[in-house]
Design a protein around this motif. Structure first.
Motif, mmCIF file in Angstrom:
data_model
loop_
_atom_site.group_PDB
_atom_site.id
_atom_site.type_symbol
_atom_site.label_atom_id
_atom_site.label_comp_id
_atom_site.label_asym_id
_atom_site.label_seq_id
_atom_site.Cartn_x
_atom_site.Cartn_y
_atom_site.Cartn_z
ATOM 1 N N ARG A 171 21.106 -19.033 13.642
ATOM 2 C CA ARG A 171 21.403 -18.016 12.926
ATOM 3 C C ARG A 171 20.761 -17.341 14.140
ATOM 4 N N SER A 172 18.944 -17.492 14.490
ATOM 5 C CA SER A 172 18.423 -16.553 15.185
ATOM 6 C C SER A 172 19.097 -16.762 16.744
ATOM 7 N N ILE A 175 25.520 -5.234 12.555
ATOM 8 C CA ILE A 175 25.258 -6.653 12.746
ATOM 9 C C ILE A 175 24.129 -7.020 13.261
ATOM 10 N N ILE A 176 23.771 -6.935 13.929
ATOM 11 C CA ILE A 176 22.627 -7.474 13.921
ATOM 12 C C ILE A 176 21.421 -7.692 13.602
ATOM 13 N N PHE A 236 22.527 -14.192 16.595
ATOM 14 C CA PHE A 236 22.389 -12.796 16.435
ATOM 15 C C PHE A 236 21.430 -12.244 18.147
ATOM 16 N N GLY A 251 22.168 -9.817 10.604
ATOM 17 C CA GLY A 251 22.116 -11.000 10.973
ATOM 18 C C GLY A 251 21.141 -11.375 10.786
ATOM 19 N N LEU A 252 19.842 -10.960 11.332
ATOM 20 C CA LEU A 252 18.284 -11.370 11.617
ATOM 21 C C LEU A 252 18.323 -11.063 10.752
ATOM 22 N N SER A 253 17.742 -10.802 9.315
ATOM 23 C CA SER A 253 17.487 -9.663 8.417
ATOM 24 C C SER A 253 16.576 -11.017 7.540
ATOM 25 N N SER A 309 27.369 -3.169 16.886
ATOM 26 C CA SER A 309 26.588 -4.265 16.995
ATOM 27 C C SER A 309 25.138 -3.984 16.453
ATOM 28 N N GLU A 354 18.302 -22.019 10.002
ATOM 29 C CA GLU A 354 17.468 -20.355 11.134
ATOM 30 C C GLU A 354 17.459 -20.531 12.811
#
Length: 408
Positions: free
Chosen positions: A6-7, A183-184, A10, A187-189, A180, A3
């Motif tokens: 990943r944070s 995508i963000i 994104f 990615g931050l879901s 973008s 995590e």
């Protein structure tokens, strides 16, 4: 994927996209000023408007983020609004002269709204996932992507306009910004701040009672004041540096090259100074970057060749545009995570952006009074010197020293 990584990925994309639009309007000033009936002071006034909107919206958005726990969606919202703004800037070049000012103004307002979201929220996400100890370094790497955006997007914009025209060149930037944003959002879901608490460099479940933000009032006031005055200088100059370089070099292509090359230096500067915050503390790093940026800008005003302008402005940007890891990394070291986004917004949105709006207003007024850009920049340098003089105001009492020691 972990995590924290990943944070970082994104939010870095968010920083790249958001800060890529940072120099959008200043770059477009060099084109708008050639349109009959559009004046540089009027464009400066519009720059004031969008910066003020961004600055004053930051705190309420920060409080909202602290309450609703949907940070990824909020970043998406800001960047989506920015994309809409970019498309409208493109439209402004094909509307009639009767409404061009209104079109630019609406686009500027949307840009200001969109730019209010990313920095306090992105910094909070990294503070939660990386903890107090590691977050300044993570913010440094994250910030380097913002610097890449600041360097690359003006370069792409200038050459896109040169090859495809003003409208299509801006549409290219707008389409990428829309992409973008989505995508963000995906990615931050995963991120929900309710899972984390930052406590002396460790990430743990929330089990302890919340401290009071008022306990850190002295620190926040001192840092905000210094950032506010420094930003009067920084934003008052950076908004008009493309126009200044265009006048000195008599070439929009060379102007774009100087800006893009110079802002690439912050790609290295952000992680470098972010690591310094972790090792030497935020107080030391804020002082160092403030002093260095003041010196380099003073030198910038006395050189005139393409090579020297590029080298000196590059060194200036290296030191000056490291605020994300330096300022917000410093805040992450001192302020409890419960107040992270609200505190970040106070420093970044009010201190950095509203202060910058004052700087833009001063330069715009000076231009209206027929003062040259060079002389206006000299006046702005005075504010940089004042910010250096105020550095001893940053608190260095035992309570805060202990906090910094525990966080490092």
């Amino acid at each position: 994927m972990k995590e924290d990584l990943r944070s970082l990925i994104f939010t870095s994309l968010g920083h790249f996209t958001n800060d890529g639009n940072f120099l959008l309007f200043p770059t477009l000033i060099a084109y708008y000023k050639l349109i009959p009936g559009v004046s540089v002071p009027l464009l400066g006034a519009m720059a004031i408007v969008y910066n003020l909107i961004s600055g004053f919206l930051g705190s309420p958005i920060g409080r909202l983020a602290d309450r609703i726990d949907h940070d990824g969606f909020l970043i998406f919202t800001g960047i989506f609004i920015e994309a809409t703004s970019v498309m409208l800037f493109g439209v402004s070049f094909i509307v009639s002269h009767n409404i061009i000012d209104y079109t630019i103004l609406i686009a500027a307002v949307l840009l200001g709204i969109g730019q209010a979201f990313y920095h306090p929220i992105g910094a909070s996400i990294l503070s939660f996932t990386y903890g107090k100890k590691r977050s300044p370094t993570a913010m440094g790497y994250n910030g380097s992507f913002g610097s890449i955006g600041r360097a690359v997007i003006p370069f792409i914009l200038v050459y896109s306009i040169d090859f495809f025209g003003k409208v299509n060149g801006l549409y290219i930037i707008g389409v990428y910004t829309f992409a973008s944003a989505f995508i963000i959002l995906a990615g931050l879901s995963f991120f929900r701040r309710s899972k984390y608490k930052i406590d002396e460099g460790k990430v743990t479940k929330i089990t302890r009672e919340k401290p009071k933000l008022g306990d850190y009032k002295k620190f926040l006031i001192a840092l905000t004041l210094i950032v506010f005055i420094r930003s009067i200088f920084m934003m008052g100059t950076v908004t008009f540096v493309p126009d200044y370089l265009d006048d000195v070099l008599n070439s929009k292509i060379l102007m774009g090259d100087v800006v893009s090359i110079s802002f690439l230096s912050a790609v290295a500067g952000q992680p470098y100074f972010g690591s310094m915050v972790r090792k030497r503390g935020g107080r030391f790093t804020v002082a160092l970057t403030t002093i260095l940026s003041t010196i380099f800008f003073g030198i910038f005003l006395i050189v005139h060749t393409f090579a020297l302008l590029t080298v000196v402005y590059l060194l200036y940007v290296f030191a000056a545009f490291s605020g994300f890891p330096v300022l917000l990394g410093y805040v992450a070291q001192v302020i409890p995570s419960e107040f992270s986004t609200e505190s970040n917004a106070l420093i970044w949105s009010f201190g950095n952006i509203v202060g910058g709006s004052v700087g833009i207003a001063i330069v715009t007024l000076l231009l209206f009074l027929k003062v040259t850009l060079f002389t206006s920049f000299v006046y702005m340098l005075i504010f940089a010197i004042i910010s250096v003089i105020l550095l001893p105001l940053l608190p260095k009492n035992k309570k805060e020293s202990d906090k910094l020691k525990n966080a490092s």
